[in-house]
Design a protein around this motif. Structure first.
Motif, mmCIF file in Angstrom:
data_model
loop_
_atom_site.group_PDB
_atom_site.id
_atom_site.type_symbol
_atom_site.label_atom_id
_atom_site.label_comp_id
_atom_site.label_asym_id
_atom_site.label_seq_id
_atom_site.Cartn_x
_atom_site.Cartn_y
_atom_site.Cartn_z
ATOM 1 N N PRO A 109 1.518 -55.600 -22.502
ATOM 2 C CA PRO A 109 -0.004 -56.654 -23.521
ATOM 3 C C PRO A 109 0.095 -57.829 -23.105
ATOM 4 O O PRO A 109 0.381 -58.625 -22.541
ATOM 5 C CB PRO A 109 0.789 -56.843 -24.992
ATOM 6 N N ILE A 115 2.358 -61.509 -26.283
ATOM 7 C CA ILE A 115 3.030 -60.729 -26.545
ATOM 8 C C ILE A 115 3.450 -61.036 -27.978
ATOM 9 O O ILE A 115 4.329 -61.854 -28.286
ATOM 10 C CB ILE A 115 4.827 -60.998 -25.901
ATOM 11 N N GLU A 168 4.200 -59.276 -32.484
ATOM 12 C CA GLU A 168 4.910 -58.753 -32.625
ATOM 13 C C GLU A 168 4.203 -57.523 -33.214
ATOM 14 O O GLU A 168 4.401 -55.873 -33.186
ATOM 15 C CB GLU A 168 5.973 -58.719 -33.897
ATOM 16 N N ASN A 211 1.574 -56.724 -31.786
ATOM 17 C CA ASN A 211 0.840 -55.906 -30.502
ATOM 18 C C ASN A 211 1.446 -55.050 -30.443
ATOM 19 O O ASN A 211 1.113 -54.255 -29.915
ATOM 20 C CB ASN A 211 0.781 -56.909 -29.512
ATOM 21 N N LEU A 212 2.865 -55.801 -30.157
ATOM 22 C CA LEU A 212 3.749 -54.117 -29.965
ATOM 23 C C LEU A 212 4.004 -53.692 -30.870
ATOM 24 O O LEU A 212 3.821 -51.932 -30.323
ATOM 25 C CB LEU A 212 5.119 -55.322 -29.864
ATOM 26 N N ARG A 213 4.094 -53.459 -31.913
ATOM 27 C CA ARG A 213 3.943 -52.654 -32.881
ATOM 28 C C ARG A 213 2.966 -51.710 -33.084
ATOM 29 O O ARG A 213 2.728 -49.950 -33.016
ATOM 30 C CB ARG A 213 4.298 -52.858 -34.352
ATOM 31 N N GLU A 257 3.358 -48.470 -30.451
ATOM 32 C CA GLU A 257 4.801 -47.951 -31.028
ATOM 33 C C GLU A 257 4.238 -47.257 -31.777
ATOM 34 O O GLU A 257 4.265 -46.009 -32.112
ATOM 35 C CB GLU A 257 5.397 -48.863 -31.348
ATOM 36 N N ARG A 303 11.087 -50.214 -25.691
ATOM 37 C CA ARG A 303 10.700 -51.435 -24.899
ATOM 38 C C ARG A 303 11.881 -52.102 -24.537
ATOM 39 O O ARG A 303 12.705 -51.604 -23.845
ATOM 40 C CB ARG A 303 11.163 -52.570 -26.830
ATOM 41 N N TYR A 304 10.773 -52.858 -23.205
ATOM 42 C CA TYR A 304 11.907 -53.199 -21.814
ATOM 43 C C TYR A 304 13.067 -54.054 -22.403
ATOM 44 O O TYR A 304 13.826 -54.099 -21.611
ATOM 45 C CB TYR A 304 10.521 -54.033 -21.152
ATOM 46 N N LEU A 337 7.034 -50.507 -22.683
ATOM 47 C CA LEU A 337 5.779 -51.538 -23.606
ATOM 48 C C LEU A 337 6.914 -53.024 -23.266
ATOM 49 O O LEU A 337 8.303 -53.225 -23.367
ATOM 50 C CB LEU A 337 6.646 -51.280 -24.592
ATOM 51 N N ASP A 359 8.073 -56.436 -23.414
ATOM 52 C CA ASP A 359 8.153 -57.501 -24.750
ATOM 53 C C ASP A 359 8.294 -59.138 -23.412
ATOM 54 O O ASP A 359 8.806 -59.752 -24.669
ATOM 55 C CB ASP A 359 8.234 -57.086 -25.237
#
Length: 416
Positions: free
Chosen positions: A264, A267, A269, A271-273, A276, A285-286, A301, A303
């Motif tokens: 992304p 970075i 939370e 956007n990461l979620r 997911e 997640r990496y 993914l 992060d």
């Protein structure tokens, strides 16, 4: 016009101070400039070595100017390099970069700040990268007889410089000793506006991505384990939430046969979620991945930051984000590894993207159906994908060399 320019900058600074308690980037901008000039004076001190000042708006401009910084360091090892950033996203990531001797935020563009900054730095040459033409800094360098140049500049007809009422802004450009443009169209716009200290040098980003692609691969055990089964890899670089509606159906359709690396642009939370929850059960997640088990997931993914340019070497396909919003991100990092490119519709302001589309090496899409159709064609036609790979590599390598051209023409600093 100068009065309104000063008022606008003052209001901009005030707005950032108001936003600082609520917006992390605004807070970093404000905090980074607190006591800045005193910090610059203390850091540089009374050292008598010659200095050259490079300015980059943010991280993208830094990567664009990086080959020139490195070439200048190699050609003039006794010269101290001063690097400034306007944006926290550039400064915070590169504040410890070893290629420059001093790295600072740029003070706000006022006459007093410009004079105090130049008194402290005393550069013998100033290099702006692509954007940001600050009136007071350029006016003061011009007044002191310090040559200032801008490199990898690109201009469009609808910009303020070329409006009938844009005389003030054209005057800023006239403060440059020379303007090195990316293309002839930009150079001609400037000449038609009466600005003649111009030449076409190309885009130094090509030198950056060619050099990156030629480096030995960075050791990334988790990524290597993730792609070890030999499945085709799609790299999704600098993605935004707006990119996901186009990407999601494609990834769901090919998820069992494809591996996906997602980096992304921001970075956070949320956007990461979002990634997911868009692909439940498929994402790892990496930061939480282990080489022994990462291959159980289909989407890796990232992060963290700083790995994207390395990730493209693992891919056979690349989707570059941003073009469903404000604008496309860097396509050259992927092109340097020969990855056919997909991106959204807002790409026409980016010369390399329009050229890649014209060469049929990149596929702009408006929706999920168009992305799936373009991807499916290459998925089932390996010969066509390999032809595109060769064409991409020919294009990138054929455009390299801007750094050498600029170095040979810098005022008072020609190289053999």
């Amino acid at each position: 016009m100068l009065f309104f320019y000063n008022i606008a900058l003052a209001l901009y600074g005030l707005l950032l101070r108001v936003l600082a308690p609520f917006v992390p980037k605004a807070a970093a901008w404000v905090a980074g400039r607190r006591g800045l000039l005193a910090h610059i004076r203390r850091t540089i001190g009374t050292e008598c070595a010659p200095r050259v000042w490079f300015h980059c708006a943010s991280l993208g401009e830094f990567e664009q100017g990086r080959p020139l910084l490195e070439a200048y360091r190699k050609a003039h090892p006794a010269t101290k390099l001063v690097l400034t950033f306007f944006s926290p996203s550039g400064y915070e990531i590169r504040k410890d970069w070893p290629g420059a001797d001093y790295i600072f935020y740029l003070p706000p563009d006022t006459r007093g700040n410009a004079r105090a900054f130049l008194d402290a730095v005393q550069p013998q040459l100033v290099v702006f990268v692509k954007y940001e033409f600050w009136y007071h800094f350029l006016n003061e360098t011009h007044r002191r007889g310090i040559p200032a140049v801008v490199v990898s500049a690109i201009f469009r007809k609808n910009q303020v410089f070329f409006k009938p009422w844009g005389g003030f802004f054209r005057g800023i450009l006239r403060r440059f000793a020379h303007i090195f443009t990316q293309n002839e169209a930009s150079a001609q716009l400037l000449r038609d506006a009466g600005i003649h200290q111009v030449s076409v040098a190309g885009d130094t980003r090509f030198d950056t991505v060619v050099a990156t692609a030629a480096l030995p691969p960075k050791v990334l055990p988790v990524v290597s384990a993730f792609v070890a089964d030999g499945a085709p890899v799609l790299v999704v670089g600098s993605s935004w939430p707006e990119d996901l509606p186009a990407l999601a159906p494609l990834i769901r359709r090919y998820g069992a046969e494809l591996r996906v690396l997602v980096a992304p642009h921001e970075i956070t939370e949320s956007n990461l979620r979002l990634v997911e929850t868009s692909f439940p059960g498929l994402v790892r997640r990496y930061s939480q991945a282990e080489p022994a088990t990462v291959a159980q997931s289909r989407i890796l993914l990232f992060d963290n930051i700083g790995l994207l340019s390395q990730l493209y070497r693992f891919g056979q396909y690349a989707y570059v984000g941003g073009a469903f919003g404000k604008g496309l991100h860097n396509t050259l990092e992927a092109a340097a590894f020969g990855s056919p490119l997909f991106f959204g519709p807002a790409y026409e302001k980016f010369q390399e993207a329009t050229e890649l589309v014209a060469l049929k090496c990149a596929f702009p899409i408006h929706n999920a159906q168009e992305l799936e159709a373009a991807f499916t064609y290459l998925w089932h036609n390996e010969e066509a994908r390999l032809r595109l790979q060769d064409a991409l590599l020919d294009y990138v390598h054929g455009q390299a060399g801007a750094t050498r051209t600029i170095m040979a023409a810098l005022p008072g600093h020609t190289t053999s």
